[in-house]
Design a protein around this motif. Sequence first.
Motif, PDB file in Angstrom:
ATOM      1  N   GLN A  40      11.791 -11.105 -14.144  1.00 40.12           N
ATOM      2  CA  GLN A  40      12.765 -10.362 -13.349  1.00 40.12           C
ATOM      3  C   GLN A  40      12.126  -9.532 -12.243  1.00 40.12           C
ATOM      4  N   CYS A  41      10.814  -9.295 -12.342  1.00 46.78           N
ATOM      5  CA  CYS A  41      10.141  -8.392 -11.406  1.00 46.78           C
ATOM      6  C   CYS A  41       8.895  -9.039 -10.818  1.00 46.78           C
ATOM      7  N   LYS A  42       8.536  -8.598  -9.634  1.00 48.08           N
ATOM      8  CA  LYS A  42       7.307  -9.032  -8.960  1.00 48.08           C
ATOM      9  C   LYS A  42       6.553  -7.777  -8.571  1.00 48.08           C
ATOM     10  N   LEU A  43       5.319  -7.639  -9.047  1.00 46.24           N
ATOM     11  CA  LEU A  43       4.484  -6.475  -8.773  1.00 46.24           C
ATOM     12  C   LEU A  43       3.576  -6.770  -7.594  1.00 46.24           C
ATOM     13  N   ILE A  44       3.577  -5.875  -6.595  1.00 53.32           N
ATOM     14  CA  ILE A  44       2.797  -6.079  -5.381  1.00 53.32           C
ATOM     15  C   ILE A  44       1.992  -4.818  -5.090  1.00 53.32           C
ATOM     16  N   LYS A  45       0.678  -4.981  -4.959  1.00 53.62           N
ATOM     17  CA  LYS A  45      -0.198  -3.862  -4.575  1.00 53.62           C
ATOM     18  C   LYS A  45      -0.222  -3.798  -3.053  1.00 53.62           C
ATOM     19  N   THR A  46      -0.034  -2.598  -2.496  1.00 52.07           N
ATOM     20  CA  THR A  46      -0.018  -2.439  -1.052  1.00 52.07           C
ATOM     21  C   THR A  46      -1.179  -1.561  -0.602  1.00 52.07           C
ATOM     22  N   LYS A  47      -1.336  -1.494   0.689  1.00 53.42           N
ATOM     23  CA  LYS A  47      -2.263  -0.527   1.268  1.00 53.42           C
ATOM     24  C   LYS A  47      -1.530   0.805   1.361  1.00 53.42           C
ATOM     25  N   CYS A  48      -2.147   1.800   1.947  1.00 49.46           N
ATOM     26  CA  CYS A  48      -1.565   3.138   2.030  1.00 49.46           C
ATOM     27  C   CYS A  48      -0.171   3.094   2.667  1.00 49.46           C
ATOM     28  N   MET A  49       0.767   3.820   2.042  1.00 42.30           N
ATOM     29  CA  MET A  49       2.150   3.881   2.533  1.00 42.30           C
ATOM     30  C   MET A  49       2.462   5.209   3.223  1.00 42.30           C
ATOM     31  N   ASP A  50       1.467   6.042   3.452  1.00 37.88           N
ATOM     32  CA  ASP A  50       1.607   7.339   4.127  1.00 37.88           C
ATOM     33  C   ASP A  50       2.490   8.332   3.380  1.00 37.88           C
ATOM     34  N   TYR A  51       2.472   8.294   2.065  1.00 39.58           N
ATOM     35  CA  TYR A  51       3.115   9.311   1.232  1.00 39.58           C
ATOM     36  C   TYR A  51       2.016  10.022   0.429  1.00 39.58           C
ATOM     37  N   CYS A  52       0.896  10.298   1.071  1.00 39.66           N
ATOM     38  CA  CYS A  52      -0.300  10.756   0.370  1.00 39.66           C
ATOM     39  C   CYS A  52      -0.092  12.055  -0.421  1.00 39.66           C
ATOM     40  N   LYS A  53       0.727  12.959   0.068  1.00 39.55           N
ATOM     41  CA  LYS A  53       0.978  14.227  -0.630  1.00 39.55           C
ATOM     42  C   LYS A  53       1.805  14.010  -1.899  1.00 39.55           C
ATOM     43  N   SER A  54       2.458  12.858  -2.009  1.00 38.83           N
ATOM     44  CA  SER A  54       3.334  12.573  -3.146  1.00 38.83           C
ATOM     45  C   SER A  54       2.759  11.496  -4.059  1.00 38.83           C
ATOM     46  N   ALA A  55       1.454  11.335  -4.038  1.00 39.45           N
ATOM     47  CA  ALA A  55       0.794  10.255  -4.774  1.00 39.45           C
ATOM     48  C   ALA A  55       0.926  10.446  -6.281  1.00 39.45           C
ATOM     49  N   PRO A  56       0.976   9.370  -7.060  1.00 42.99           N
ATOM     50  CA  PRO A  56       1.075   7.965  -6.664  1.00 42.99           C
ATOM     51  C   PRO A  56       2.512   7.587  -6.286  1.00 42.99           C
ATOM     52  N   VAL A  57       2.627   6.599  -5.428  1.00 48.91           N
ATOM     53  CA  VAL A  57       3.919   6.188  -4.897  1.00 48.91           C
ATOM     54  C   VAL A  57       4.219   4.742  -5.310  1.00 48.91           C
ATOM     55  N   VAL A  58       5.458   4.532  -5.761  1.00 45.10           N
ATOM     56  CA  VAL A  58       5.930   3.198  -6.130  1.00 45.10           C
ATOM     57  C   VAL A  58       7.278   2.995  -5.450  1.00 45.10           C
ATOM     58  N   ILE A  59       7.465   1.841  -4.827  1.00 44.00           N
ATOM     59  CA  ILE A  59       8.751   1.511  -4.226  1.00 44.00           C
ATOM     60  C   ILE A  59       9.364   0.372  -5.025  1.00 44.00           C
ATOM     61  N   ILE A  60      10.593   0.611  -5.476  1.00 41.89           N
ATOM     62  CA  ILE A  60      11.320  -0.384  -6.264  1.00 41.89           C
ATOM     63  C   ILE A  60      12.584  -0.718  -5.488  1.00 41.89           C
ATOM     64  N   GLY A  61      12.621  -1.915  -4.926  1.00 46.18           N
ATOM     65  CA  GLY A  61      13.747  -2.274  -4.063  1.00 46.18           C
ATOM     66  C   GLY A  61      13.737  -1.376  -2.840  1.00 46.18           C
ATOM     67  N   GLU A  62      14.745  -0.520  -2.718  1.00 41.56           N
ATOM     68  CA  GLU A  62      14.812   0.420  -1.606  1.00 41.56           C
ATOM     69  C   GLU A  62      14.561   1.858  -2.059  1.00 41.56           C
ATOM     70  N   PHE A  63      14.225   2.066  -3.339  1.00 40.28           N
ATOM     71  CA  PHE A  63      14.007   3.399  -3.888  1.00 40.28           C
ATOM     72  C   PHE A  63      12.528   3.749  -3.850  1.00 40.28           C
TER      73      PHE A  63
END
Length: 80
Positions: A40-63
């Motif tokens: 049901q899910c696909k896990l993708i590692k990305t480069k920096c998303m520019d939310y560094c002050k809020s680390a770690p960051v995960v995006i699920i769909g649009e959330f």
Amino acid sequence: MESKRKLIFVCGGSDCIKSGSKTLRKKIREEIKSKELRGQCKLIKTKCMDYCKSAPVVIIGEFVCKKATIENVLHQIKKS
């Protein structure tokens, strides 16, 4: 063509790694291989998303899940 799988993006930037994104990614991978979420899910590692002050960051769909924990991520996966 619309994908039926939920896309989960985990930041792999240096601040997120220092805040535990590598461990979080491993836990998410284990959970999505479980019977309940298998296929049901696909896990993708990305480069920096520019939310560094809020680390770690995960995006699920649009959330965007800032200061993510495994509990928050799993709750959002099951919710969406």
